[in-house]
Design a protein around this motif. Structure first.
Motif, PDB file in Angstrom:
ATOM      1  N   GLN A 239      -9.494   7.874  22.245  1.00  0.00           N
ATOM      2  CA  GLN A 239      -8.598   9.026  22.373  1.00  0.00           C
ATOM      3  C   GLN A 239      -9.015   9.896  23.558  1.00  0.00           C
ATOM      4  OE1 GLN A 239      -8.537  12.543  19.622  1.00  0.00           O
ATOM      5  NE2 GLN A 239      -6.553  11.693  19.027  1.00  0.00           N
ATOM      6  N   ASP A 240     -10.312  10.138  23.705  1.00  0.00           N
ATOM      7  CA  ASP A 240     -10.781  10.925  24.844  1.00  0.00           C
ATOM      8  C   ASP A 240     -10.409  10.243  26.160  1.00  0.00           C
ATOM      9  OD1 ASP A 240     -11.870  12.901  23.278  1.00  0.00           O
ATOM     10  OD2 ASP A 240     -13.896  12.071  23.308  1.00  0.00           O
ATOM     11  N   LEU A 241     -10.592   8.934  26.204  1.00  0.00           N
ATOM     12  CA  LEU A 241     -10.275   8.197  27.426  1.00  0.00           C
ATOM     13  C   LEU A 241      -8.785   8.267  27.728  1.00  0.00           C
ATOM     14  CD1 LEU A 241     -11.018   6.381  29.760  1.00  0.00           C
ATOM     15  CD2 LEU A 241     -10.966   4.421  28.206  1.00  0.00           C
ATOM     16  N   ASN A 242      -7.960   8.089  26.716  1.00  0.00           N
ATOM     17  CA  ASN A 242      -6.516   8.164  26.932  1.00  0.00           C
ATOM     18  C   ASN A 242      -6.096   9.551  27.404  1.00  0.00           C
ATOM     19  OD1 ASN A 242      -5.981   5.527  26.265  1.00  0.00           O
ATOM     20  ND2 ASN A 242      -5.565   5.953  24.122  1.00  0.00           N
ATOM     21  N   ASN A 243      -6.721  10.582  26.845  1.00  0.00           N
ATOM     22  CA  ASN A 243      -6.398  11.944  27.276  1.00  0.00           C
ATOM     23  C   ASN A 243      -6.709  12.144  28.753  1.00  0.00           C
ATOM     24  OD1 ASN A 243      -5.445  12.824  24.788  1.00  0.00           O
ATOM     25  ND2 ASN A 243      -7.441  13.565  24.112  1.00  0.00           N
ATOM     26  N   VAL A 244      -7.860  11.644  29.181  1.00  0.00           N
ATOM     27  CA  VAL A 244      -8.247  11.790  30.584  1.00  0.00           C
ATOM     28  C   VAL A 244      -7.331  10.980  31.490  1.00  0.00           C
ATOM     29  CG1 VAL A 244     -10.061  11.316  32.275  1.00  0.00           C
ATOM     30  CG2 VAL A 244     -10.648  12.323  30.072  1.00  0.00           C
TER      31      VAL A 244
ATOM     32  N   SER B 122      -8.949  -0.825  25.786  1.00  0.00           N
ATOM     33  CA  SER B 122      -8.707   0.345  24.940  1.00  0.00           C
ATOM     34  C   SER B 122      -7.214   0.512  24.746  1.00  0.00           C
ATOM     35  CB  SER B 122      -9.277   1.595  25.616  1.00  0.00           C
ATOM     36  OG  SER B 122      -8.731   2.759  25.076  1.00  0.00           O
ATOM     37  N   PRO B 123      -6.759   0.856  23.532  1.00  0.00           N
ATOM     38  CA  PRO B 123      -5.338   1.152  23.355  1.00  0.00           C
ATOM     39  C   PRO B 123      -4.936   2.268  24.299  1.00  0.00           C
ATOM     40  CG  PRO B 123      -6.491   1.068  21.249  1.00  0.00           C
ATOM     41  CD  PRO B 123      -7.534   1.034  22.316  1.00  0.00           C
ATOM     42  N   ARG B 124      -3.718   2.209  24.796  1.00  0.00           N
ATOM     43  CA  ARG B 124      -3.254   3.194  25.769  1.00  0.00           C
ATOM     44  C   ARG B 124      -2.194   4.072  25.137  1.00  0.00           C
ATOM     45  NH1 ARG B 124      -4.132   2.767  31.214  1.00  0.00           N
ATOM     46  NH2 ARG B 124      -3.849   4.802  32.179  1.00  0.00           N
TER      47      ARG B 124
ATOM     48  N   ALA C 194       0.920  10.566  14.056  1.00  0.00           N
ATOM     49  CA  ALA C 194      -0.162   9.573  13.981  1.00  0.00           C
ATOM     50  C   ALA C 194       0.363   8.141  14.061  1.00  0.00           C
ATOM     51  CB  ALA C 194      -0.945   9.762  12.688  1.00  0.00           C
ATOM     52  N   HIS C 195       1.628   7.934  13.662  1.00  0.00           N
ATOM     53  CA  HIS C 195       2.189   6.587  13.756  1.00  0.00           C
ATOM     54  C   HIS C 195       2.309   6.133  15.206  1.00  0.00           C
ATOM     55  CE1 HIS C 195       3.471   7.771   9.664  1.00  0.00           C
ATOM     56  NE2 HIS C 195       3.409   6.490   9.405  1.00  0.00           N
ATOM     57  N   ASP C 196       2.376   7.089  16.143  1.00  0.00           N
ATOM     58  CA  ASP C 196       2.514   6.758  17.556  1.00  0.00           C
ATOM     59  C   ASP C 196       1.185   6.795  18.295  1.00  0.00           C
ATOM     60  OD1 ASP C 196       5.282   6.549  17.212  1.00  0.00           O
ATOM     61  OD2 ASP C 196       5.589   8.687  17.579  1.00  0.00           O
ATOM     62  N   ASP C 197       0.100   6.988  17.570  1.00  0.00           N
ATOM     63  CA  ASP C 197      -1.220   7.071  18.172  1.00  0.00           C
ATOM     64  C   ASP C 197      -1.995   5.790  17.888  1.00  0.00           C
ATOM     65  OD1 ASP C 197      -3.708   7.639  19.135  1.00  0.00           O
ATOM     66  OD2 ASP C 197      -4.065   9.400  17.881  1.00  0.00           O
TER      67      ASP C 197
ATOM     68  N   THR D  23      -4.806   4.939  18.812  1.00  0.00           N
ATOM     69  CA  THR D  23      -6.251   5.128  18.713  1.00  0.00           C
ATOM     70  C   THR D  23      -6.689   5.574  17.327  1.00  0.00           C
ATOM     71  OG1 THR D  23      -6.236   7.477  19.351  1.00  0.00           O
ATOM     72  CG2 THR D  23      -6.253   5.857  21.129  1.00  0.00           C
ATOM     73  N   ALA D  24      -5.746   6.013  16.475  1.00  0.00           N
ATOM     74  CA  ALA D  24      -6.115   6.596  15.181  1.00  0.00           C
ATOM     75  C   ALA D  24      -6.885   5.587  14.330  1.00  0.00           C
ATOM     76  CB  ALA D  24      -4.861   7.054  14.439  1.00  0.00           C
ATOM     77  N   PRO D  25      -8.011   6.004  13.739  1.00  0.00           N
ATOM     78  CA  PRO D  25      -8.775   5.084  12.879  1.00  0.00           C
ATOM     79  C   PRO D  25      -8.082   4.920  11.533  1.00  0.00           C
ATOM     80  CG  PRO D  25      -9.764   7.259  12.844  1.00  0.00           C
ATOM     81  CD  PRO D  25      -8.635   7.328  13.834  1.00  0.00           C
TER      82      PRO D  25
END
Length: 394
Positions: free
Chosen positions: A212-217, A375-377, A174-177, A179-181
């Motif tokens: 997160q969904d956007l980054n996944n796509v 958006s964060p990438r 999670a430290h590398d994400d 997008t995490a709230p």
């Protein structure tokens, strides 16, 4: 690591409906549980122990017995200054928009607390609290639509609570994400706490899901595009990437199958996460209304891929229930067939990824103010593991 505590502890709190609530915890929590049982407490299905408080004389007798039996079993007793967390979670849940429920979860043994780690979707105060302190119990708030929130008593404070998000999605650290709230500190009053969740936490949570969904796509499309370009370069030049001539152009067919195999692994993320993003897009409300045609093509591409997506999910569910998994080469063949089936859809998504990205960024929950907010990438993602999965070629 969590702060050391007695090997057997009993934490007491009061509940308007249950009376006196006791929770046994510690490496030897069973000793605390024995003391509670011998003192006349009843055990609930969730692991908490309760004793009625309606009869003052009986309540004093139970308390006296508890002190005696706790001493016999070397169990420490702590009386909480806060109301029973199960009640607090329920009171907050009933005030949230929609239909929510709250469930008290108990982590009597310190090792059970570690089960929270893969589910925590944040890298702030909540994760730090779980890392540095014993959390013998928590309330999990659910809305029936996949949203789950973790509510714990705020460590090192006499009142207040911490609320953070849980996720069942496979995730990196999670430290590398980005997008995490983040978690949020809630006041002791359930009404004020529910207002903070509604007005502050849930909007941030929904934006985080969108990102997160956007980054996944986008990351999936980047992986596909990289291999697509490599394949196209070989086809155009007649040479491998190291410059060696192909020698036999029939090898191209094998490369096409390999590309389809690896592309399917990534395109699954598009099929899973893109529909909800497209549903939020409103091109006419953005500076790029001309993107509407591209979004229509992308929706049609997803619709044309639905049969392959259903086939994959049905096959995966069936094989997970079998004692032996399908051999890796068979999975590769299946992925290649599905990848070939959705190849036109993949081509469409690669061609129209730019209008999709700007429209999805504009559609982030939060209104028109989000139009200019990037958006964060996320730099790396890990596909959901499935039997026979192999790492995509790079």
């Amino acid at each position: 690591m969590p702060t050391p505590s007695p090997s057997a502890r009993i934490t007491l709190s009061t509940s308007r409906t249950l009376g006196l609530v006791a929770i046994a915890s510690g490496q030897e929590y069973h000793k605390a549980a024995h003391a509670l049982h011998e003192a006349g407490f009843s055990r609930l299905p969730n692991g908490a122990f309760v004793a009625p408080l309606a009869d003052a004389h009986a309540a004093r007798a139970t308390a006296s017995a508890l002190v005696h039996h706790a001493h016999e079993h070397s169990a420490a007793i702590t009386t909480s200054s806060r109301p029973h967390l199960g009640d607090v979670g329920t009171e907050i849940a009933t005030r949230l928009p929609g239909t929510w429920s709250a469930e008290l979860q108990i982590y009597s043994h310190p090792l059970w607390q570690e089960d929270l780690w893969p589910m925590l979707w944040e890298a702030g105060a909540m994760r730090q609290a779980v890392e540095d302190h014993r959390v013998p119990f928590a309330s999990v708030l659910k809305n029936g639509s996949g949203t789950e929130l973790l509510l714990i008593e705020r460590p090192d404070h006499h009142d207040g609570y911490l609320l953070g998000a849980l996720t069942d999605r496979e995730q990196e650290d999670a430290h590398d994400d980005p997008t995490a709230p983040g978690s949020i500190v809630l006041p002791a009053d359930p009404g004020l706490a529910a207002r903070a969740v509604t007005d502050t936490f849930l909007p941030a949570y929904h934006r985080a899901l969108h990102h997160q969904d956007l980054n996944n796509v986008l990351t999936a499309l980047e992986r596909i595009r990289e291999e697509h370009r490599a394949l196209q370069a070989i086809k155009d030049s007649g040479r491998y990437s190291d410059g060696v001539p192909l020698g036999d152009y029939r090898l191209i067919a094998g490369m096409e199958r390999d590309f389809a195999d690896h592309a399917w692994l990534s395109f699954r993320d598009v099929l899973e996460h893109a529909p909800v993003l497209l549903a939020r897009c409103r091109p006419t409300a953005t500076p790029w209304p001309q993107d509407a045609a591209a979004l229509t093509r992308l929706r049609e591409a997803l619709a044309n891929s639905q049969d392959a997506w259903n086939q994959w999910n049905n096959l995966s569910n069936e094989l997970y229930s079998l004692p032996q998994a399908l051999p890796a080469h068979a999975w590769s063949q299946i992925r290649g067939q599905l990848g070939m089936a959705v190849r036109p859809a993949i081509e469409t998504w690669l061609a129209d990824s730019e209008p999709f990205e700007r429209q999805a960024r504009a559609a982030v929950p939060g209104g028109p103010a989000a139009l200019a907010a990037p958006s964060p990438r996320q730099l790396t993602t890990r596909p959901t593991p499935t039997p026979g999965d192999a790492a995509p070629r790079r």
